[in-house]
Design a protein around this motif. Structure first.
Motif, PDB file in Angstrom:
ATOM      1  N   LEU A 171       0.848  -1.137  -0.198  1.00 41.11           N
ATOM      2  CA  LEU A 171      -0.049  -0.011   0.035  1.00 41.11           C
ATOM      3  C   LEU A 171       0.880   1.186   0.038  1.00 41.11           C
ATOM      4  O   LEU A 171       1.932   1.344   0.372  1.00 41.11           O
ATOM      5  N   PRO A 172       0.456   2.466  -0.414  1.00 45.97           N
ATOM      6  CA  PRO A 172       1.191   3.681  -0.379  1.00 45.97           C
ATOM      7  C   PRO A 172       1.420   4.091   0.886  1.00 45.97           C
ATOM      8  O   PRO A 172       2.305   4.933   1.046  1.00 45.97           O
ATOM      9  N   PHE A 223      -6.612  -0.635   6.586  1.00 45.39           N
ATOM     10  CA  PHE A 223      -7.341  -0.965   5.277  1.00 45.39           C
ATOM     11  C   PHE A 223      -6.640  -2.332   4.914  1.00 45.39           C
ATOM     12  O   PHE A 223      -7.487  -3.175   4.344  1.00 45.39           O
ATOM     13  N   LYS A 230       0.027   6.348   2.945  1.00 44.64           N
ATOM     14  CA  LYS A 230       0.136   7.692   2.979  1.00 44.64           C
ATOM     15  C   LYS A 230      -0.898   7.899   4.129  1.00 44.64           C
ATOM     16  O   LYS A 230      -1.059   9.264   4.681  1.00 44.64           O
ATOM     17  N   ASN A 231      -1.585   7.220   4.712  1.00 47.66           N
ATOM     18  CA  ASN A 231      -2.619   7.175   5.614  1.00 47.66           C
ATOM     19  C   ASN A 231      -3.528   8.453   5.691  1.00 47.66           C
ATOM     20  O   ASN A 231      -4.006   9.323   6.369  1.00 47.66           O
ATOM     21  N   CYS A 232      -4.312   8.511   4.301  1.00 51.15           N
ATOM     22  CA  CYS A 232      -4.743   9.556   3.760  1.00 51.15           C
ATOM     23  C   CYS A 232      -6.426   9.501   4.145  1.00 51.15           C
ATOM     24  O   CYS A 232      -7.071  10.450   4.052  1.00 51.15           O
ATOM     25  N   LYS A 233      -6.957   8.375   4.400  1.00 46.34           N
ATOM     26  CA  LYS A 233      -8.065   8.065   4.867  1.00 46.34           C
ATOM     27  C   LYS A 233      -9.112   7.988   3.491  1.00 46.34           C
ATOM     28  O   LYS A 233     -10.512   8.020   3.808  1.00 46.34           O
ATOM     29  N   GLU A 234      -8.723   8.039   2.423  1.00 41.61           N
ATOM     30  CA  GLU A 234      -9.677   8.173   1.414  1.00 41.61           C
ATOM     31  C   GLU A 234     -10.256   6.967   1.037  1.00 41.61           C
ATOM     32  O   GLU A 234     -11.350   6.982   0.703  1.00 41.61           O
ATOM     33  N   CYS A 235      -9.509   5.823   1.611  1.00 41.24           N
ATOM     34  CA  CYS A 235     -10.191   4.712   1.337  1.00 41.24           C
ATOM     35  C   CYS A 235     -11.457   4.478   2.375  1.00 41.24           C
ATOM     36  O   CYS A 235     -12.200   3.297   2.411  1.00 41.24           O
ATOM     37  N   CYS A 255      -8.728   2.216  -2.816  1.00 38.07           N
ATOM     38  CA  CYS A 255      -7.504   3.023  -2.420  1.00 38.07           C
ATOM     39  C   CYS A 255      -7.185   3.853  -3.906  1.00 38.07           C
ATOM     40  O   CYS A 255      -6.682   3.336  -4.865  1.00 38.07           O
ATOM     41  N   PRO A 256      -7.257   5.261  -3.859  1.00 43.24           N
ATOM     42  CA  PRO A 256      -7.100   5.717  -5.242  1.00 43.24           C
ATOM     43  C   PRO A 256      -5.531   5.949  -5.586  1.00 43.24           C
ATOM     44  O   PRO A 256      -5.067   6.314  -6.861  1.00 43.24           O
ATOM     45  N   TYR A 257      -4.745   5.421  -4.954  1.00 43.22           N
ATOM     46  CA  TYR A 257      -3.087   5.901  -4.907  1.00 43.22           C
ATOM     47  C   TYR A 257      -2.380   4.497  -5.344  1.00 43.22           C
ATOM     48  O   TYR A 257      -1.159   4.562  -5.400  1.00 43.22           O
ATOM     49  N   THR A 300      -6.238   4.289   8.666  1.00 47.13           N
ATOM     50  CA  THR A 300      -4.821   4.119   8.167  1.00 47.13           C
ATOM     51  C   THR A 300      -4.629   3.229   7.101  1.00 47.13           C
ATOM     52  O   THR A 300      -5.552   2.197   6.825  1.00 47.13           O
ATOM     53  N   CYS A 301      -3.640   3.023   6.558  1.00 46.94           N
ATOM     54  CA  CYS A 301      -3.171   1.967   5.417  1.00 46.94           C
ATOM     55  C   CYS A 301      -3.308   0.640   6.068  1.00 46.94           C
ATOM     56  O   CYS A 301      -3.811  -0.211   5.577  1.00 46.94           O
TER      57      CYS A 301
HETATM   58  S1  SF4 Z   1      -6.437   5.316   0.368  1.00 43.65           S
HETATM   59 FE1  SF4 Z   1      -6.432   4.221   2.490  1.00 43.65          FE
HETATM   60  S2  SF4 Z   1      -5.042   2.777   1.935  1.00 43.65           S
HETATM   61 FE2  SF4 Z   1      -4.676   4.199   0.303  1.00 43.65          FE
HETATM   62  S3  SF4 Z   1      -3.106   5.551   0.943  1.00 43.65           S
HETATM   63 FE3  SF4 Z   1      -4.848   6.304   1.654  1.00 43.65          FE
HETATM   64  S4  SF4 Z   1      -5.057   5.613   3.729  1.00 43.65           S
HETATM   65 FE4  SF4 Z   1      -3.645   4.267   2.651  1.00 43.65          FE
END
Ligand code: SF4
Lengths: 447, 318
Positions: free
Chosen positions: A12-13, A28, A15-20, A42-44, A24-25
């Motif tokens: 996984l990327p 996920f 990034k812990n960006c929460k978009e999924c 996960c868009p990345y 956190t990754c």
């Molecule tokens: S979308 Fe989820 S899995 Fe993908 S980088 Fe962000 S937090 Fe990580």
């Protein structure tokens, strides 16, 4: 081959960006490992990791949502062939079929029926799920009018059925944003159908007979960018349906054929096999079932079967025998005897709670048999009742000696009185009448 | 893409023979060889996948029989032989299941009447019979022996043996070469235990049908459904103590609230659909004999079982 959460996390990327949708990754990754999430969230993720992960972590059957709003429903994400192996999660949507050759009044009546009809069993409201509209006329205008007629009466999930792209265009202008399921893409027309599905981002039925053709078509649609698929296996008979749907379920849960990992569609329309097809569809892996409107009797039976089959089988069939409290009963509260079949227990408990009269339930060990069977089999008898009263110390819990027994055990009342020295009152046969009974009989008995 | 719905199973369901024709020393018009399958039921184009039989349940004293059936059948319910004959000629049942409810009256002792009733039914219908004997341990032995003797050579199915109450019925089955129903309360292990008990007193596997007890739709059916599936899979995986065909009778179907409280005009319809949906689902779980009480359910189930396999033009009508 399943991957462990940490192996997945490495890909996984981070990034812990929460978009999924996960915090956190890592969380996920844990979901992916359990087959509870889709890599596409996960868009990345780069394409290569995606294809590595996709094949092993995606739920074996993709979750497909149909419709928007309160009545929308999701199907797919099933993991087992037999409910006793775990459970079935997403009950099939059952939709009533109308045709654009019908009078608008008829279409409206069916729509309103699906909108309003419901019946409650064990605390759950059972309903049909939506309307399937068929373009039998072949005319785009008639189709659009029928779709509008439905849409004006209710916000229900829809299935749109046509062979004509112009008709879909006309209909989707009206309802395209409500995620109707569109039926169907075939080998011949899948490009146009995929374009439509993409434009309105609605789920698409693919139709072919034979697993290779279905898998090929699914792949073609994915290549066209449409992943929200449902499969019409175009069965020649209900037996053909369960044969192929069983094969598909088996192939996808063992991950032998990921290309078939989509929910299955069944059109149950038939002059005399409709009920059989619906019943078999419910037990054998249909996820979207369309049928002409059902008679009131078939409607209740079908919804009840669906509720039964999609109940979690881990729920114990037997309760532990004992003295159970409903509310906070005092020493003068009624004591109701019943068997330790869990369904009897939960049904009675539900009705007792709604009466708001605190009471005791004396659950005796009939090895999980219902009252009727336990009486017939001699399992529910005066000795069992006497021993249970002693064992659970009922005489110290209440200040009276009156026992209410189930209606179906009425023939035992004399013998129970003799064996226990308690005064026996025969309750109703049906748990639904217990409220009325307590209010009338028990209250009178007190005064 | 290949698939194999025999799932690598090695077991097969044993066969039980119900009904004997003249050639076999009986008077039935047909003899059913039930069982023998090696895979799931109702599969298309698979000769080893079974299609169930439909039995109509009748009784010789309708006092406590469902009022729905009494209304529908009228006077017929008072003449058990006529009722049995109608089950064959008008309702189209594959089997008749006769409940000797007369023996369930208090202090019943007229054992001779049991023989007479059975004789009358045997001559009224040429279908193979299932006989449900008494409900009272005190007279079990006499009733079952009387049935066994009267129908000697006819290959009956006698009901119902349960753990703690199987000796009399087994004795009658053994003495006169009939088969029996072994009922256990919705549990694969209890079903197995009872079959072992029966084996130990000499009842052969090919003389036992399993009744896993069927809760009707909405009243525990899901438990029965899964118990049937589990019994079937254990058998197909090779457990010979469970490798018997199954019989299903959702006897509560006519007494449940949904049916009892249906509007009078809808009551028959509700009873029929309730029995029908329960029966189809039970068949999908592996039941080889589906028992029902409403005559209209018989026709509906038969039509469905005939049409479930190919040839139903299921696609053409769309
Ligand atoms: S979308 Fe989820 S899995 Fe993908 S980088 Fe962000 S937090 Fe990580």
């Amino acid at each position: 081959m399943a991957l462990k959460a940490l192996d997945i996390y490495k890909l996984l990327p981070k990034k812990n960006c929460k978009e999924c949708g996960d915090p956190t990754c890592l969380t996920f990754a844990m979901k992916l490992a359990g087959g509870k999430a889709d890599v596409d969230l996960c868009p990345y993720l780069d394409d290569q990791s995606k294809s590595v992960l996709g094949a092993t972590t995606r739920p074996p059957i993709r979750l497909i949502k149909i419709g928007v709003g309160e009545r929308s429903f999701a199907v797919g994400e099933e993991f087992v062939l037999y409910r006793h192996d775990k459970t079935f999660y997403h009950p099939p949507g059952i939709l009533f079929k109308v045709s654009d050759t019908q009078e608008p009044e008829e279409i409206t009546a069916t729509t309103i029926r699906v909108r309003d009809e419901s019946f409650t069993r064990i605390g759950t409201e059972l309903r049909f799920n939506g309307i399937a509209i068929e373009n039998a006329s072949g005319s785009p205008d008639a189709f659009a009018r029928a779709v509008t007629t439905v849409e004006e009466s209710a916000d229900l999930p829809l299935v749109l059925i046509s062979k004509n792209t112009d008709a879909f265009n006309a209909a989707l202008i009206q309802v395209g944003s409500y995620q109707p399921l569109i039926h169907a893409a075939t080998k011949q027309n899948f490009r146009e159908m995929c374009a439509l599905a993409k434009k309105h981002s609605c789920p698409l039925v693919i139709k072919a007979h034979g697993l290779d053709d279905l898998a090929g078509l699914a792949k073609d649609c994915v290549t066209e960018g449409v992943k929200k698929l449902v499969m019409d296996i175009s069965p020649q008979s209900p037996g053909d349906f369960i044969t192929i749907s069983t094969a598909i379920r088996q192939l996808v849960i063992t991950r032998q054929s990921p290309d078939l990992g989509y929910p299955v569609f069944l059109d149950a329309t038939h002059p005399h096999l409709q009920d059989a097809a619906i019943a078999l569809g419910i037990v054998k892996y249909a996820s979207v079932i369309i049928t002409p409107p059902l008679s009131p009797a078939s409607a209740k039976a079908a919804l009840t079967l669906r509720q039964n089959i999609y109940t979690d089988p881990q729920k114990p069939i037997q309760m532990n025998p004992g003295l159970y409290r409903v509310g906070t009963p005092g020493k003068d509260a009624p004591v109701l005897l019943t068997v330790n079949f869990s369904l009897t227990f939960f049904t009675l408990e539900g009705y007792l709670e709604s009466t708001r009269i605190p009471c005791f339930m004396l659950i005796v060990d009939t090895e999980g048999l219902s009252v009727l069977t336990a009486v017939a089999a001699g399992k529910l008898n005066e000795t069992l009742v006497r021993d249970s009263i002693r064992k659970f110390d009922v005489e110290h819990e209440v200040s009276h000696k009156t026992l209410i027994i189930p209606g179906y055990s009425a023939p035992l009342s004399g013998r129970i009185e003799e064996a226990t020295g308690w005064n026996v009152m025969v309750g109703p046969r049906d748990a639904a009448e217990i409220g009325e009974y307590l209010h009338e009989q028990w209250k009178n008995h007190e005064s | 893409m290949g698939y194999d719905l025999h799932f690598g199973w090695t077991g097969a369901i044993g066969r039980v023979i119900l009904g004997a024709t003249r050639a076999d020393g009986g008077t039935r018009k047909i003899s059913y060889h039930i069982g023998g399958e090696t895979t799931l039921p109702l599969l298309d184009k698979d000769p080893l996948s079974p299609t169930p039989l439909v039995a109509l349940e009748i009784c010789d004293n309708p006092e406590y029989w469902s009022p729905i059936i009494k209304n529908f059948c009228g006077d017929l319910v008072n003449t058990v032989d006529e009722w049995a004959k109608t089950a064959e000629t008008v309702y189209g049942a594959d089997l008749v299941r006769l409940y000797l409810t007369s023996t369930r009256q208090r202090n019943f002792s007229d054992i001779a009447s049991v023989g007479k009733t059975l004789e009358a039914v045997l001559s009224a219908t040429a279908l193979p019979l299932i006989i449900e004997g008494s409900n009272e341990p005190r007279i079990d032995s006499e009733v079952f022996l009387k049935c066994g003797e009267t129908a000697q050579g006819e290959k009956l199915l006698l009901g119902t043996a349960e753990a703690g109450r199987y000796r009399s019925i087994a004795a009658a089955a053994l003495a006169y070469n009939h088969s029996l129903i072994a009922q256990s309360p919705i549990d694969v292990n209890l079903a197995k235990q009872l079959n072992i008990l029966l084996r130990e007193i000499g009842v052969q596997r090919d003389h036992i049908m399993i009744d896993p007890y069927t809760g009707t739709l909405g009243y525990g059916f899901e438990y029965s459904y899964s118990a049937m599936e589990r019994i079937r899979f254990s058998a197909l995986k090779g457990d010979t103590d469970l490798a018997m065909p199954m019989i299903c009778s959702a006897i509560d179907s006519l007494t449940i609230k949904e049916v009892r409280e249906a509007e009078p005009a809808l009551q028959d319809e509700m009873a029929v659909r309730w029995e029908f949906y329960t029966g189809i689902a039970a068949a999908a779980a592996g039941a080889e004999i589906i028992c029902v009480r409403h005559p209209k359910t018989v026709g509906m189930l038969k039509l469905a079982f005939a049409g479930i396999r190919s040839g139903a033009d299921f696609t053409d009508v769309k």
